[in-house]
Scaffold this motif. Structure first.
Motif, PDB file in Angstrom:
ATOM      1  N   ARG A  16       0.796  -1.216   0.000  1.00 28.77           N
ATOM      2  CA  ARG A  16       0.000   0.000   0.000  1.00 28.77           C
ATOM      3  C   ARG A  16       0.836   1.276   0.000  1.00 28.77           C
ATOM      4  NH1 ARG A  16      -1.457   4.555   0.540  1.00 28.77           N
ATOM      5  NH2 ARG A  16      -3.325   5.374   1.529  1.00 28.77           N
ATOM      6  N   ALA A  17       1.918   1.317   0.782  1.00 23.55           N
ATOM      7  CA  ALA A  17       2.714   2.543   0.894  1.00 23.55           C
ATOM      8  C   ALA A  17       3.386   2.915  -0.421  1.00 23.55           C
ATOM      9  CB  ALA A  17       3.769   2.385   1.993  1.00 23.55           C
ATOM     10  N   ALA A  38       7.436  -3.107  -0.540  1.00 22.91           N
ATOM     11  CA  ALA A  38       6.830  -3.439   0.746  1.00 22.91           C
ATOM     12  C   ALA A  38       7.925  -3.648   1.783  1.00 22.91           C
ATOM     13  CB  ALA A  38       5.963  -4.689   0.631  1.00 22.91           C
ATOM     14  N   SER A  82      -1.842   4.188  12.481  1.00 22.07           N
ATOM     15  CA  SER A  82      -1.399   4.832  11.244  1.00 22.07           C
ATOM     16  C   SER A  82      -0.700   6.131  11.599  1.00 22.07           C
ATOM     17  CB  SER A  82      -2.597   5.124  10.336  1.00 22.07           C
ATOM     18  OG  SER A  82      -3.255   3.932   9.964  1.00 22.07           O
ATOM     19  N   GLN A 131       5.426   8.083   8.169  1.00 21.71           N
ATOM     20  CA  GLN A 131       6.529   7.139   8.017  1.00 21.71           C
ATOM     21  C   GLN A 131       7.773   7.582   8.777  1.00 21.71           C
ATOM     22  OE1 GLN A 131       7.100   6.656   3.802  1.00 21.71           O
ATOM     23  NE2 GLN A 131       5.328   5.298   3.568  1.00 21.71           N
ATOM     24  N   GLU A 152       4.804  -2.072   9.258  1.00 20.05           N
ATOM     25  CA  GLU A 152       4.679  -2.179   7.804  1.00 20.05           C
ATOM     26  C   GLU A 152       4.702  -0.795   7.174  1.00 20.05           C
ATOM     27  OE1 GLU A 152       2.107  -5.242   5.838  1.00 20.05           O
ATOM     28  OE2 GLU A 152       1.041  -5.153   7.764  1.00 20.05           O
ATOM     29  N   TRP A 153       4.524  -0.791   5.858  1.00 18.49           N
ATOM     30  CA  TRP A 153       4.361   0.435   5.075  1.00 18.49           C
ATOM     31  C   TRP A 153       5.498   1.426   5.323  1.00 18.49           C
ATOM     32  CZ3 TRP A 153      -1.597   1.710   5.618  1.00 18.49           C
ATOM     33  CH2 TRP A 153      -2.323   0.607   5.161  1.00 18.49           C
TER      34      TRP A 153
END
Length: 373
Positions: A115-116, A209, A277, A280, A297-298
């Motif tokens: 997704r990122a 990923a 969320s 980053q 993740e991401w």
């Protein structure tokens, strides 16, 4: 209009007239999500009979499918033509169901490890056909990307969990499968993993990923590269790390997508799964005492945390301080009945917009009541 669609429209109109709630159902892969899940309010409205691929143009990178079409069937068709859904929608088939549907994929708006880098579900929704709370069949968008005026309704449906209407048909943009792929492993703690990901993010690397997880006190960062063969090979040389080989590597990423990794399956029954969320660039979060390190993740933007129910307020505060938000993804088995909210409270102006949208699409509030609140 075929008989199946007509029956669904008549059912919605009848429920709207009586003020009867409807629980929109697909493959049941995400019934765990929401307060008191899976016992959400309303009569079940099974969308699986409304299935089938309406049209597919591989050369145009567009596919249109009915809402009840099994996600596995759509992905198999795309694979025959060397194409895929780049956002890697989770199937969650390992959580006790036969598999998700296209409509449920869009309604949930959940994306996998890529997704990122590749974008979210809503970035690939070109058009939708829905039934609103008045029983009207409406179509929005089309089969091409273009600018819109006002609300982009197809994207609004992604992540609305069916509360804005019954999705009956979806047009999606698809992409070719990248010609090359490689996975690298780096042994490092969470802080070092975030530092590396931040540094790589500023370089022209085919990052697709990432996943950092701690196992028996040892932190490991896995990075997946996808793109042109020359670009992937050059990145492997410049980034270092241990190249992961063998037929099981793609399966490991699928397990991460579907939450079948040991980190997920070992969750204690009295612990909830939280989805934080954050930007980053957010540093390591100081989790409450007794809470184990997250799975990240991401490229640092998604932090999965397992914690007891009483840690919820602290996790929401941590996410907010980092510039993000916390979502209760799976409630602790001992505390489901006491769950009152999945998402953080919206600011008043945004909450007002949400309310007006729901009133416009579903005036009687019959679709999936209580699913998110």
């Amino acid at each position: 209009m075929d008989a199946t669609l007509r029956q669904i429209i008549d059912r919605v109109r009848g429920c709207a007239d009586r003020g009867t709630a409807l629980r929109i159902c697909g493959g049941g892969t995400k019934d765990f999500f929401g307060p008191g899940a899976p016992q959400h309010a309303g009569e079940p409205l099974d969308m699986r009979p409304l299935a089938g691929i309406v049209s597919y143009e591989p050369s145009e990178l567009v596919v249109t499918a009915r809402a009840g079409t099994p996600l596995a069937e759509l992905e198999a068709l795309l694979a025959q033509h060397g194409q895929s859904l780049p956002f890697e929608p989770p199937r969650f088939a390992g959580l006790g169901s036969a598999g998700g549907t296209v409509g449920g994929m869009v309604a949930a708006g959940l994306s996998g490890p890529a997704r990122a880098s590749a974008g979210a579900v809503r970035d690939y929704v070109l058009g939708v056909q829905i039934i609103n709370g008045r029983g009207e069949l409406l179509r929005f968008g089309g089969q091409v990307m273009k600018n819109v005026a006002g609300y982009d309704v197809p994207r609004l449906m992604a992540g609305a969990w069916g509360q804005l209407g019954v999705i009956t048909e979806v047009s999606l943009k698809v992409l070719p499968v990248p010609p090359a792929e490689a996975t690298l492993r780096f042994d490092c703690d969470q802080a070092e993993a975030l530092r590396r990901l931040h540094a790589w993010g500023g370089q022209p690397l085919p990052l697709n990923a990432s996943c950092w997880v701690e196992d028996d006190g040892q932190g490991r960062l896995y990075v997946r590269l996808r793109g042109a063969r020359a670009a992937v090979q050059a990145a492997c040389r410049s980034m270092g790390g241990a190249l992961q080989q063998g037929p099981g590597v793609p399966g490991d990423w699928n397990a991460c997508r579907d939450q079948r990794l040991p980190w997920f399956t070992a969750r204690a029954p009295d612990h909830a799964l939280w989805r934080l969320s954050v930007p980053q660039t957010a540093p390591v979060l100081p989790l409450p005492a007794g809470v184990a390190p997250p799975l990240v993740e991401w490229h640092g933007g998604l932090r999965w945390v397992q914690a007891p129910p009483d840690a919820g307020d602290a996790l929401r505060a941590l996410a907010a301080q980092a510039g993000g938000s916390a979502t209760l993804f799976i409630a602790a088995s001992a505390g489901k009945s006491g769950v009152k909210a999945v998402f953080d409270a919206y600011p008043e102006p945004l909450a007002a917009i949400h309310l007006r949208l729901r009133q416009a699409f579903d005036p009687a509030g019959i679709f999936n009541p209580g699913r998110l609140v």
